[in-house]
Design an enzyme around this catalytic site. Structure first.
Site, PDB file in Angstrom:
ATOM      1  CG  ASP A 225      -2.131   0.550   0.848  1.00 16.17           C
ATOM      2  OD1 ASP A 225      -2.196   1.388   0.054  1.00 16.17           O
ATOM      3  OD2 ASP A 225      -3.140   0.102   1.480  1.00 16.17           O
TER       4      ASP A 225
ATOM      5  CG  ASP B  35      -9.241   2.402  -0.454  1.00 17.83           C
ATOM      6  OD1 ASP B  35      -8.773   1.270  -0.879  1.00 17.83           O
ATOM      7  OD2 ASP B  35      -8.750   3.122   0.092  1.00 17.83           O
TER       8      ASP B  35
END
Length: 696
Positions: free
Chosen positions: A452, A520
């Site tokens: 990430d 997301d």
């Protein structure tokens, strides 16, 4: 295929359906000749003798015709190359020669055109494979003299043929709303897109396409995509004489990219271009096939169904809780179990722990191995989440090395999500991360890493370095080197690129990862538009999509059926991210059937040709995948008004003379019937999504 004229000054690279041609004049001017439908060397030589326009003093005949405009001399177009030394600025190059050879593995031709300006050597690289109509271009600079500051070094300039009008397609967005497709008329002047954030960004994907009157399946489309995971810029310019050029490369501003000392070199990222006469869909399928064959590692291996713990647990995790989730996931048919954020250091919130990549002893007293062994015992692979390029101020790493972050001397260190960016341009930071991650992957049987990157650059300073702005480029090179090193040392580990969703998706990172986290935003209705945009350039094989809880807790708060959620996520690499401990037995049983069905259609979805049948603009939307004799259609009814019937779906890519059996109904139809009259999918208010399988 590469053809070269007898005088060695005209070159034609050709793929299955297109050609790309350039020419060096007697005055050492590198001119663009052709990009489009396939031509031969004789055609290119005829184009090469056409005279340049005879402009008066206020225009340059080179503008819009040069293959790679440099700064300086008789030109006014945006330069692709801008350099300076202590004595002068700009480039006045001369042609030195060319080198030709086979592309990697003998698949196609590779051309190198060599120019020189004093001590600076400039090599333009071209590669076109027999199996694809993608032209790969990049540039190498080599300095054999005093320091040269590279202010700008774009990878390529693409020149389009003369047309009356052009239309520009691009992918824009923000966090939670990435990859949204927009098309608009190109007007005089420049349209500039890019990222000045240090990573690819949620705001724009590094891709554009231009057409005049293309439809989804007909018409010429020119597309360009940049393989770079840092700041970048593309400028699409319609010049005063209506000619159009696209220039792009690493870096956003022209304030300085790097300094080349004596004997040093710099190679730009690849800027790839594609011509197709098959409309937007044909262009997408060509991009997808090229990426699966030449970019994405191990793309012939289908990606597993995964479960990710984040939306179920966030930071409140424990070994026993993860074991319980893993048992439910395994019973559902999941093949890869991923522990997300919260397993390491003092990471009980987003305020602490980043940088300390050792398991939290309270949560995992025996490390990760006992949980990984349990997951493997359930028949699944085991994965973890990391964010190596970041650090919390509340961490052992930052307390020991506060100088390892990006910062400006005498200025406040800006935090986003309570974290700072490590300066990966530093060799000591690179070595620390290698030791930490190599040790982590060696400490337990880990099969998968979700990598990430949850904030942008803001204070990109390096007070101790003589040329601190180099960190914008060197950070990305260090990231690539670290991923390459980890993949070589741990060949069984798969990697996913994530940046708060789709903030780092590009051809550069896709060459080093197995899939990407698309957004997301897991709301299944929002995802249809995000996935529609994503599919313009990237294949379903790399597009991770999850089924999460309803109502959607992350963003929309919208309720949706389990059927709609699964069929939406089945358009890419299927994952599950809900709190399975709260799902009812009926929901778990239904989910198990959807996972079973996905595994049956997975080869077609992940490796097949994509046809976008109806865009997600309200009402019915649908996509189709074709692989050999197998066809899969995914359809969604977003809304239905006034009791209007759901339209039939006209299928594409079929053998019109062959018969196709629908595996859901047993009905048999000719390909011609399905293409001309369509397939009825039978959707209605309480049946809002469908999977239809057909076999030849």
């Amino acid at each position: 295929m590469l053809e070269i004229s007898e005088d060695g000054r005209t070159w034609v690279l050709s793929g299955p359906a297109s050609s790309y041609a350039v020419h060096v004049t007697d005055r050492d001017e590198l001119l663009h000749l052709h990009w489009g439908a396939r031509i031969g060397l004789a055609d290119a030589e005829a184009l090469a003798v056409r005279p340049l326009p005879d402009y008066w003093a206020f225009e340059s005949p080179l503008d819009g015709r040069e293959e790679y405009p440099v700064e300086g001399g008789p030109r006014f177009a945006r330069p692709a190359l801008s350099v300076r030394t202590a004595e002068r600025r700009g480039t006045e190059w001369s042609y030195e020669g060319h080198d030709a050879g086979d592309a990697d593995g003998g698949d196609g031709g590779e051309l190198r055109l060599r120019f020189r300006d004093g001590d600076l050597a400039v090599t333009l690289h071209y590669r076109m494979r027999y199996s694809a109509d993608v032209v790969e271009r990049w540039v190498t600079l080599e300095n054999q003299g005093p320091d040269v500051e590279v202010l700008r070094a774009d990878s390529a300039t693409w020149t389009l043929p003369d047309r009356d009008t052009w239309r520009l397609s691009q992918l824009h967005g923000r966090w939670g709303a990435e990859s949204r497709l927009t098309r608009s008329a190109l007007t005089y002047g420049e349209k500039v897109i890019g990222s000045r954030r240090g990573h690819t960004s949620h705001q724009h994907l590094p891709w554009v396409a231009l057409d005049t009157d293309a439809t989804e399946e007909r018409g010429e489309v020119y597309g360009c995509a940049l393989g770079w995971s840092g700041s970048w810029r593309m400028a699409v310019a319609q010049l005063p004489d209506a000619r159009v050029q696209i220039t792009g490369g690493a870096g956003y501003d022209d304030s300085g990219l790097l300094m080349l000392g004596t004997g040093e070199s710099y190679t730009t990222p690849v800027f790839a271009g594609l011509w197709s006469d098959g409309g937007f869909g044909g262009a997408s399928r060509a991009w997808h096939a090229w990426q699966r064959t030449h970019v994405v590692p191990d793309a012939d291996r289908d990606r597993p169904v995964l479960f990710n713990s984040w939306e179920a647990t966030e930071f409140d995790i424990s070994q026993e809780q993860q074991r319980a989730l893993a048992e439910r996931a395994a019973a559902m048919g999941v093949e890869l179990f991923v522990v997300d954020d919260g397993w390491f250091g003092s990471r009980t919130s987003d305020r602490a722990g980043l940088g300390d990549w050792t398991p939290n002893p309270d949560r995992f007293p025996g490390g990760l191995k006992p949980l990984a062994d349990h997951v493997h015992g359930l028949g699944m692979r085991f994965g973890i989440w990391v964010e190596p390029e970041m650090v919390n101020a509340d961490s052992d790493l930052y307390r020991a090395h506060p100088d390892w972050v990006q910062y400006q001397s005498g200025r406040k260190r800006t935090e986003f999500r309570n974290q700072l960016v490590l300066n990966l341009a530093r060799e000591d930071v690179q070595e620390y991360l290698w030791e930490q991650l190599d040790g982590l992957l060696s400490s337990a049987p880990i099969d998968y890493v979700k990598w990430d990157f949850n904030r942008c650059f803001s204070d990109a300073g390096w007070p101790d370095d003589s040329y601190p702005q180099r960190l914008w480029v060197d950070h990305v090179h260090a990231l690539y080197a670290l991923l390459d090193r980890l993949r070589a040392a741990h060949p069984g580990v798969a990697f996913e690129s994530c940046s708060g969703g789709g903030g780092r998706i590009d051809l550069g990172v896709l060459g080093r990862t197995d899939q990407v986290w698309t957004s997301d935003n897991t709301d299944p209705l929002d995802r249809l538009a995000i996935q529609h945009g994503f599919s313009q350039i990237h294949p379903a094989r790399v597009m991770a999509a999850w089924v999460t809880d309803s109502p959607n807790a992350m963003l929309s708060q919208r309720a949706s059926s389990l059927r709609f959620r699964f069929v939406s996520a089945m358009a890419g690499v299927l994952g599950v991210g809900g709190d399975l401990t709260r799902w009812t037995p009926e929901e778990l049983a239904e989910a198990r059937e959807w996972v079973r069905l996905y595994k049956e259609i997975r080869p077609v979805v992940q490796r097949g040709d994509l046809y976008r049948l109806r865009p997600p603009e309200g009402g019915l939307s649908a996509v189709q995948y074709v692989l050999g004799d197998e066809t899969v259609v995914l359809a969604w009814l977003q809304a239905q008004r006034y009791g209007e019937p759901v339209p039939a779906l006209r299928l594409r890519g079929l053998d019109l003379a062959a018969a196709y059996e629908c595996l859901e109904t047993g009905e048999v139809h000719r390909g011609a019937v399905l293409a001309h009259h369509g397939l009825r999918v039978g959707l209605r208010g309480d049946l809002d999504a469908a999977v239809i399988r057909l076999r030849k």
